[in-house]
Write a protein that holds these residues in place. Structure first.
Motif, PDB file in Angstrom:
ATOM      1  N   LYS A  43       0.828  -1.199   0.000  1.00  0.00           N
ATOM      2  CA  LYS A  43       0.000   0.000   0.000  1.00  0.00           C
ATOM      3  C   LYS A  43       0.868   1.257   0.000  1.00  0.00           C
ATOM      4  CE  LYS A  43      -4.083  -1.873   2.294  1.00  0.00           C
ATOM      5  NZ  LYS A  43      -4.934  -1.782   3.499  1.00  0.00           N
ATOM      6  N   ASN A  44       1.972   1.225   0.736  1.00  0.00           N
ATOM      7  CA  ASN A  44       2.874   2.372   0.763  1.00  0.00           C
ATOM      8  C   ASN A  44       3.497   2.627  -0.604  1.00  0.00           C
ATOM      9  OD1 ASN A  44       2.380   2.821   3.448  1.00  0.00           O
ATOM     10  ND2 ASN A  44       4.168   1.719   4.157  1.00  0.00           N
ATOM     11  N   LYS A  45       3.848   1.561  -1.331  1.00  0.00           N
ATOM     12  CA  LYS A  45       4.413   1.728  -2.664  1.00  0.00           C
ATOM     13  C   LYS A  45       3.381   2.300  -3.616  1.00  0.00           C
ATOM     14  CE  LYS A  45       6.857  -0.603  -6.425  1.00  0.00           C
ATOM     15  NZ  LYS A  45       6.583   0.508  -7.257  1.00  0.00           N
ATOM     16  N   ILE A  46       2.144   1.837  -3.547  1.00  0.00           N
ATOM     17  CA  ILE A  46       1.080   2.367  -4.404  1.00  0.00           C
ATOM     18  C   ILE A  46       0.869   3.855  -4.118  1.00  0.00           C
ATOM     19  CG2 ILE A  46      -1.406   2.279  -4.848  1.00  0.00           C
ATOM     20  CD1 ILE A  46      -1.191  -0.788  -4.349  1.00  0.00           C
ATOM     21  N   ALA A  47       0.846   4.225  -2.840  1.00  0.00           N
ATOM     22  CA  ALA A  47       0.661   5.630  -2.466  1.00  0.00           C
ATOM     23  C   ALA A  47       1.836   6.475  -2.952  1.00  0.00           C
ATOM     24  CB  ALA A  47       0.494   5.759  -0.955  1.00  0.00           C
ATOM     25  N   LYS A  48       3.050   5.981  -2.765  1.00  0.00           N
ATOM     26  CA  LYS A  48       4.243   6.709  -3.207  1.00  0.00           C
ATOM     27  C   LYS A  48       4.224   6.914  -4.710  1.00  0.00           C
ATOM     28  CE  LYS A  48       9.226   6.364  -3.487  1.00  0.00           C
ATOM     29  NZ  LYS A  48       9.927   5.519  -4.400  1.00  0.00           N
ATOM     30  N   ASP A  49       3.911   5.868  -5.467  1.00  0.00           N
ATOM     31  CA  ASP A  49       3.856   5.979  -6.925  1.00  0.00           C
ATOM     32  C   ASP A  49       2.777   6.967  -7.357  1.00  0.00           C
ATOM     33  OD1 ASP A  49       5.877   4.117  -7.002  1.00  0.00           O
ATOM     34  OD2 ASP A  49       4.579   2.445  -7.615  1.00  0.00           O
ATOM     35  N   GLY A  50       1.626   6.929  -6.686  1.00  0.00           N
ATOM     36  CA  GLY A  50       0.538   7.850  -7.019  1.00  0.00           C
ATOM     37  C   GLY A  50       0.913   9.293  -6.757  1.00  0.00           C
ATOM     38  N   THR A  52       3.958  10.505  -6.680  1.00  0.00           N
ATOM     39  CA  THR A  52       4.995  10.865  -7.652  1.00  0.00           C
ATOM     40  C   THR A  52       4.366  11.260  -8.983  1.00  0.00           C
ATOM     41  OG1 THR A  52       6.580   9.380  -6.607  1.00  0.00           O
ATOM     42  CG2 THR A  52       7.039  10.035  -8.872  1.00  0.00           C
ATOM     43  N   ILE A  53       3.417  10.483  -9.459  1.00  0.00           N
ATOM     44  CA  ILE A  53       2.735  10.787 -10.721  1.00  0.00           C
ATOM     45  C   ILE A  53       1.967  12.101 -10.603  1.00  0.00           C
ATOM     46  CG2 ILE A  53       0.872  10.051 -12.270  1.00  0.00           C
ATOM     47  CD1 ILE A  53       1.802   7.123 -11.608  1.00  0.00           C
ATOM     48  N   PHE A  54       1.231  12.267  -9.529  1.00  0.00           N
ATOM     49  CA  PHE A  54       0.429  13.484  -9.328  1.00  0.00           C
ATOM     50  C   PHE A  54       1.309  14.733  -9.368  1.00  0.00           C
ATOM     51  CE2 PHE A  54      -1.100  16.731  -6.372  1.00  0.00           C
ATOM     52  CZ  PHE A  54      -2.300  17.072  -6.991  1.00  0.00           C
ATOM     53  N   PHE A  55       2.359  14.765  -8.541  1.00  0.00           N
ATOM     54  CA  PHE A  55       3.188  15.970  -8.477  1.00  0.00           C
ATOM     55  C   PHE A  55       4.009  16.179  -9.739  1.00  0.00           C
ATOM     56  CE2 PHE A  55       2.235  15.703  -3.911  1.00  0.00           C
ATOM     57  CZ  PHE A  55       1.783  17.006  -3.738  1.00  0.00           C
ATOM     58  N   THR A  56       4.406  15.110 -10.417  1.00  0.00           N
ATOM     59  CA  THR A  56       5.107  15.249 -11.695  1.00  0.00           C
ATOM     60  C   THR A  56       4.203  15.929 -12.712  1.00  0.00           C
ATOM     61  OG1 THR A  56       6.453  13.295 -11.272  1.00  0.00           O
ATOM     62  CG2 THR A  56       6.253  13.995 -13.567  1.00  0.00           C
ATOM     63  N   GLU A  57       2.940  15.519 -12.773  1.00  0.00           N
ATOM     64  CA  GLU A  57       1.995  16.129 -13.718  1.00  0.00           C
ATOM     65  C   GLU A  57       1.683  17.568 -13.343  1.00  0.00           C
ATOM     66  OE1 GLU A  57      -1.367  13.561 -14.170  1.00  0.00           O
ATOM     67  OE2 GLU A  57      -0.176  11.987 -15.092  1.00  0.00           O
ATOM     68  N   VAL A  58       1.571  17.858 -12.063  1.00  0.00           N
ATOM     69  CA  VAL A  58       1.300  19.236 -11.625  1.00  0.00           C
ATOM     70  C   VAL A  58       2.468  20.140 -12.020  1.00  0.00           C
ATOM     71  CG1 VAL A  58       1.076  20.733  -9.601  1.00  0.00           C
ATOM     72  CG2 VAL A  58      -0.300  18.654  -9.761  1.00  0.00           C
ATOM     73  N   PHE A  59       3.689  19.715 -11.735  1.00  0.00           N
ATOM     74  CA  PHE A  59       4.860  20.546 -12.042  1.00  0.00           C
ATOM     75  C   PHE A  59       5.093  20.705 -13.536  1.00  0.00           C
ATOM     76  CE2 PHE A  59       6.297  19.286  -7.638  1.00  0.00           C
ATOM     77  CZ  PHE A  59       6.019  20.531  -7.082  1.00  0.00           C
ATOM     78  N   ARG A  60       4.754  19.687 -14.313  1.00  0.00           N
ATOM     79  CA  ARG A  60       4.916  19.768 -15.774  1.00  0.00           C
ATOM     80  C   ARG A  60       3.735  20.479 -16.426  1.00  0.00           C
ATOM     81  NH1 ARG A  60       6.793  13.701 -17.374  1.00  0.00           N
ATOM     82  NH2 ARG A  60       8.878  13.786 -16.482  1.00  0.00           N
ATOM     83  N   GLY A  61       2.609  20.523 -15.748  1.00  0.00           N
ATOM     84  CA  GLY A  61       1.405  21.101 -16.347  1.00  0.00           C
ATOM     85  C   GLY A  61       0.678  20.134 -17.245  1.00  0.00           C
ATOM     86  N   ASP A  62       0.847  18.821 -17.012  1.00  0.00           N
ATOM     87  CA  ASP A  62       0.233  17.775 -17.849  1.00  0.00           C
ATOM     88  C   ASP A  62      -1.146  17.341 -17.369  1.00  0.00           C
ATOM     89  OD1 ASP A  62       2.554  17.777 -19.300  1.00  0.00           O
ATOM     90  OD2 ASP A  62       3.385  15.986 -18.328  1.00  0.00           O
ATOM     91  N   TYR A  63      -1.825  18.157 -16.615  1.00  0.00           N
ATOM     92  CA  TYR A  63      -3.079  17.734 -15.984  1.00  0.00           C
ATOM     93  C   TYR A  63      -4.306  18.127 -16.793  1.00  0.00           C
ATOM     94  CZ  TYR A  63      -2.352  22.485 -14.310  1.00  0.00           C
ATOM     95  OH  TYR A  63      -2.094  23.824 -14.241  1.00  0.00           O
TER      96      TYR A  63
END
Length: 64
Positions: A43-50, A52-63
């Protein structure tokens, strides 16, 4: 077993069971911030991956 912790000027009561660690806001503030963490590594790995994806998209503007 209950422990006390001060984090970000808030007092928390910390309890632990077999599945998670629970932080309960014991401050006098009108808005309470309670949270918990799972002890399950999958569960911790799933949360960490989620996150990471969320903040990567926010910082790139891919949302779009």
């Amino acid at each position: 077993m209950t422990k006390q912790l001060v984090f970000n000027n808030r007092e928390y009561h910390v309890t632990e069971d077999t599945e998670k660690v629970i932080f309960k806001d014991n401050s006098n503030r009108p808005v309470k911030v309670n949270f918990s963490f799972s002890k399950d590594t999958n569960k911790n790995k799933i949360a960490k991956d989620g996150l990471t994806i969320f903040f990567t998209e926010v910082f790139r503007g891919d949302y779009s």
